[in-house]
Write a protein that holds these residues in place. Structure first.
Motif, PDB file in Angstrom:
ATOM      1  N   ALA A 144       0.830  -1.212   0.000  1.00 37.44           N
ATOM      2  CA  ALA A 144       0.000   0.000   0.000  1.00 37.44           C
ATOM      3  C   ALA A 144       0.864   1.261   0.000  1.00 37.44           C
ATOM      4  O   ALA A 144       0.602   2.214  -0.738  1.00 37.44           O
ATOM      5  N   LYS A 145       1.921   1.257   0.832  1.00 37.43           N
ATOM      6  CA  LYS A 145       2.790   2.440   0.910  1.00 37.43           C
ATOM      7  C   LYS A 145       3.492   2.701  -0.419  1.00 37.43           C
ATOM      8  O   LYS A 145       3.821   3.846  -0.730  1.00 37.43           O
ATOM      9  N   GLY A 146       3.720   1.654  -1.203  1.00 36.25           N
ATOM     10  CA  GLY A 146       4.388   1.814  -2.484  1.00 36.25           C
ATOM     11  C   GLY A 146       3.597   2.646  -3.480  1.00 36.25           C
ATOM     12  O   GLY A 146       4.158   3.142  -4.470  1.00 36.25           O
ATOM     13  N   TYR A 147       2.305   2.824  -3.221  1.00 36.51           N
ATOM     14  CA  TYR A 147       1.463   3.611  -4.119  1.00 36.51           C
ATOM     15  C   TYR A 147       1.391   5.086  -3.721  1.00 36.51           C
ATOM     16  O   TYR A 147       0.805   5.896  -4.425  1.00 36.51           O
ATOM     17  N   LYS A 148       1.976   5.424  -2.599  1.00 39.31           N
ATOM     18  CA  LYS A 148       1.895   6.806  -2.126  1.00 39.31           C
ATOM     19  C   LYS A 148       2.552   7.818  -3.072  1.00 39.31           C
ATOM     20  O   LYS A 148       1.991   8.889  -3.315  1.00 39.31           O
ATOM     21  N   PRO A 149       3.759   7.542  -3.616  1.00 41.24           N
ATOM     22  CA  PRO A 149       4.366   8.520  -4.530  1.00 41.24           C
ATOM     23  C   PRO A 149       3.494   8.831  -5.743  1.00 41.24           C
ATOM     24  O   PRO A 149       3.387   9.995  -6.148  1.00 41.24           O
ATOM     25  N   ALA A 150       2.866   7.813  -6.316  1.00 44.11           N
ATOM     26  CA  ALA A 150       1.992   8.042  -7.469  1.00 44.11           C
ATOM     27  C   ALA A 150       0.794   8.890  -7.079  1.00 44.11           C
ATOM     28  O   ALA A 150       0.423   9.836  -7.794  1.00 44.11           O
ATOM     29  N   LEU A 151       0.191   8.575  -5.925  1.00 43.10           N
ATOM     30  CA  LEU A 151      -0.953   9.374  -5.463  1.00 43.10           C
ATOM     31  C   LEU A 151      -0.549  10.827  -5.228  1.00 43.10           C
ATOM     32  O   LEU A 151      -1.295  11.752  -5.560  1.00 43.10           O
ATOM     33  N   THR A 152       0.615  11.015  -4.652  1.00 42.27           N
ATOM     34  CA  THR A 152       1.111  12.377  -4.401  1.00 42.27           C
ATOM     35  C   THR A 152       1.249  13.143  -5.699  1.00 42.27           C
ATOM     36  O   THR A 152       0.818  14.306  -5.804  1.00 42.27           O
ATOM     37  N   ALA A 153       1.844  12.526  -6.705  1.00 47.74           N
ATOM     38  CA  ALA A 153       2.044  13.194  -7.996  1.00 47.74           C
ATOM     39  C   ALA A 153       0.704  13.525  -8.647  1.00 47.74           C
ATOM     40  O   ALA A 153       0.503  14.649  -9.142  1.00 47.74           O
ATOM     41  N   TYR A 154      -0.221  12.564  -8.656  1.00 47.81           N
ATOM     42  CA  TYR A 154      -1.524  12.800  -9.276  1.00 47.81           C
ATOM     43  C   TYR A 154      -2.314  13.865  -8.537  1.00 47.81           C
ATOM     44  O   TYR A 154      -3.009  14.690  -9.144  1.00 47.81           O
ATOM     45  N   TYR A 155      -2.223  13.845  -7.219  1.00 46.14           N
ATOM     46  CA  TYR A 155      -2.933  14.844  -6.423  1.00 46.14           C
ATOM     47  C   TYR A 155      -2.426  16.247  -6.758  1.00 46.14           C
ATOM     48  O   TYR A 155      -3.212  17.157  -7.032  1.00 46.14           O
ATOM     49  N   ASN A 156      -1.112  16.419  -6.738  1.00 50.15           N
ATOM     50  CA  ASN A 156      -0.539  17.738  -7.006  1.00 50.15           C
ATOM     51  C   ASN A 156      -0.816  18.218  -8.424  1.00 50.15           C
ATOM     52  O   ASN A 156      -0.895  19.427  -8.669  1.00 50.15           O
ATOM     53  N   MET A 184      -6.929  -5.608   7.134  1.00 48.71           N
ATOM     54  CA  MET A 184      -6.141  -4.419   7.446  1.00 48.71           C
ATOM     55  C   MET A 184      -6.833  -3.123   7.021  1.00 48.71           C
ATOM     56  O   MET A 184      -6.185  -2.106   6.825  1.00 48.71           O
ATOM     57  N   GLN A 185      -8.165  -3.147   6.878  1.00 43.23           N
ATOM     58  CA  GLN A 185      -8.854  -1.962   6.381  1.00 43.23           C
ATOM     59  C   GLN A 185      -8.573  -0.723   7.222  1.00 43.23           C
ATOM     60  O   GLN A 185      -8.326   0.356   6.679  1.00 43.23           O
ATOM     61  N   ALA A 186      -8.631  -0.866   8.542  1.00 46.94           N
ATOM     62  CA  ALA A 186      -8.450   0.298   9.418  1.00 46.94           C
ATOM     63  C   ALA A 186      -7.046   0.881   9.280  1.00 46.94           C
ATOM     64  O   ALA A 186      -6.875   2.105   9.225  1.00 46.94           O
ATOM     65  N   GLN A 187      -6.032   0.012   9.206  1.00 40.58           N
ATOM     66  CA  GLN A 187      -4.654   0.509   9.066  1.00 40.58           C
ATOM     67  C   GLN A 187      -4.441   1.196   7.729  1.00 40.58           C
ATOM     68  O   GLN A 187      -3.775   2.226   7.645  1.00 40.58           O
ATOM     69  N   ILE A 188      -5.013   0.603   6.658  1.00 41.96           N
ATOM     70  CA  ILE A 188      -4.882   1.219   5.332  1.00 41.96           C
ATOM     71  C   ILE A 188      -5.581   2.572   5.306  1.00 41.96           C
ATOM     72  O   ILE A 188      -5.070   3.548   4.745  1.00 41.96           O
ATOM     73  N   TYR A 189      -6.739   2.634   5.907  1.00 41.96           N
ATOM     74  CA  TYR A 189      -7.463   3.911   5.996  1.00 41.96           C
ATOM     75  C   TYR A 189      -6.593   4.967   6.674  1.00 41.96           C
ATOM     76  O   TYR A 189      -6.470   6.097   6.193  1.00 41.96           O
ATOM     77  N   GLN A 190      -5.952   4.597   7.786  1.00 44.08           N
ATOM     78  CA  GLN A 190      -5.101   5.555   8.498  1.00 44.08           C
ATOM     79  C   GLN A 190      -3.931   6.015   7.629  1.00 44.08           C
ATOM     80  O   GLN A 190      -3.588   7.198   7.601  1.00 44.08           O
ATOM     81  N   GLU A 191      -3.299   5.077   6.908  1.00 49.75           N
ATOM     82  CA  GLU A 191      -2.159   5.417   6.055  1.00 49.75           C
ATOM     83  C   GLU A 191      -2.542   6.483   5.030  1.00 49.75           C
ATOM     84  O   GLU A 191      -1.834   7.478   4.849  1.00 49.75           O
ATOM     85  N   PHE A 192      -3.661   6.277   4.358  1.00 50.05           N
ATOM     86  CA  PHE A 192      -4.016   7.186   3.277  1.00 50.05           C
ATOM     87  C   PHE A 192      -4.691   8.461   3.771  1.00 50.05           C
ATOM     88  O   PHE A 192      -4.672   9.482   3.073  1.00 50.05           O
TER      89      PHE A 192
END
Length: 352
Positions: A144-156, A184-192
């Motif tokens: 899940a954390k591996g997708y954060k950079p892509a989300l950051t780029a798309y968001y910006n 792990m739904q609750a943990q994933i929710y917190q991450e994002f």
């Protein structure tokens, strides 16, 4: 060691259990003894045994009551019943409370050790499953954390299609990984949610009043979770779009921050200008007036510093370094690098 307590109101049976049990062989240790159910409960609460060996008929709280409490409060604790009564009522209670064995007195050493071995195997199996679940959860979070950079780029970049696609790709990968077992739904929710809050703060958005909470139903499945996360991200992006469109003055510090967060991707002047709703000519002129440097030169400077660091500190192939610094064509990276530093990447690596 498997922590064990013995419960019997008579000393002799407790001594026989201690004498007959293959404690060292099975990796077990006796951490306490009790002569009634109440004392046993105090020991259980204080020392957290993994195995309880108990008589059924005792003064005070008897074995039947103790079995009920163990089943309700300590379901992972294994229980062996040792009783002098061949009574169907006791046996039925032991079965209901999932005792692992019902041994009649006088105690047969072979029967006792067979029960101890059974408990040992079940406890080891449970530990193995727990370790596997923990590993699965950690792998799940890393994916899940591996997708954060892509989300950051798309968001910006205000790329709503990119955000939707990223969450859908993540959902497919986790399903392929059998991550539904990890719950792990609750943990994933917190991450994002943490990431979304960070993105809003970085883009000078107001987080007070934003609805970061998610519907309780969304935590029942990964599909619902990612659908709700997508909608929250799109809502925040819609607010960011309005914020960028209607502010009176271009925030150049925000532009610089955006570049520093995205220079490792193949961004262009046109993309940056589009993300902030200004012309590329105006953006370029304003950036140079503020920072005394062309925006394109600033991006190249960041990329060159990053590539030099990777080149000197690691063993990555030069092609991989080029791609990780925003260059899709390695030949072009070579030309820019040599022009910037006066030596080719391979030569710099040899001289380190």
């Amino acid at each position: 060691m498997i922590r064990t307590i013995i419960v019997d109101d008579e000393k002799m049976p407790r001594e026989m259990i201690k004498r007959y049990g293959s404690w060292d062989e099975y990796g077990m240790e006796i951490i306490g003894e009790a002569d009634d159910g109440l004392e046993a409960l105090r020991l259980i609460e204080d020392r957290s045994p993994q195995l309880v060996i108990t008589d059924m008929r005792m003064p005070g709280a008897d074995g039947m009551e103790l079995l009920g409490i163990l089943k309700e409060r300590y379901p992972a604790t294994k229980v062996i019943v040792v009783s002098g009564y061949d009574d169907f009522t006791y046996l039925r209670q032991a079965i209901r409370c999932k005792a692992k064995d019902y041994i009649l007195k006088p105690i047969d050493p072979q029967e006792l050790n067979a029960a101890l071995l059974k408990c040992k195997k079940e406890l080891e199996s449970s530990r193995q499953i727990s370790r596997q679940q923990f590993t699965l959860q950690m792998d799940f979070l890393q994916i899940a954390k591996g997708y954060k950079p892509a989300l950051t780029a798309y968001y910006n970049r205000l790329d709503t299609a990119g955000v939707r696609s990223t969450f859908q790709k993540l959902l497919r990968e986790l399903n392929d990984y059998e991550a539904t077992q990890a719950k792990m739904q609750a943990q994933i929710y917190q991450e994002f949610m943490v990431l979304l809050r960070e993105l809003m703060v970085a883009n000078s958005q107001t987080v007070n009043g934003f609805q970061f909470e998610i519907r309780a139903e969304a935590l029942q499945s990964y599909e619902r979770l990612f659908n709700d996360l997508t909608e929250l991200y799109l809502l925040a992006m819609s607010q960011l779009e309005e914020h960028r469109k209607y502010r009176r003055k271009l925030n150049l510090a925000e532009i610089k921050q955006y570049v520093e967060a995205n220079y490792c991707k193949p961004i262009t002047l046109e993309q940056i200008a589009g993300a902030f709703f200004v012309s590329k000519e105006y953006l370029s002129r304003a950036f140079k007036n503020e920072f005394k440097q062309n925006l394109s030169d600033y991006i190249q400077q960041l990329r060159m510093e990053k590539s030099k660091k990777l080149l000197l500190e690691g063993e990555q192939p030069i092609r991989a370094i080029a791609e990780s610094c925003g260059y899709e064509e390695v030949a072009y990276f070579y030309r820019v690098f040599k022009k910037h530093f006066g030596v080719a990447p391979g030569e710099m690596r040899k001289e380190r």
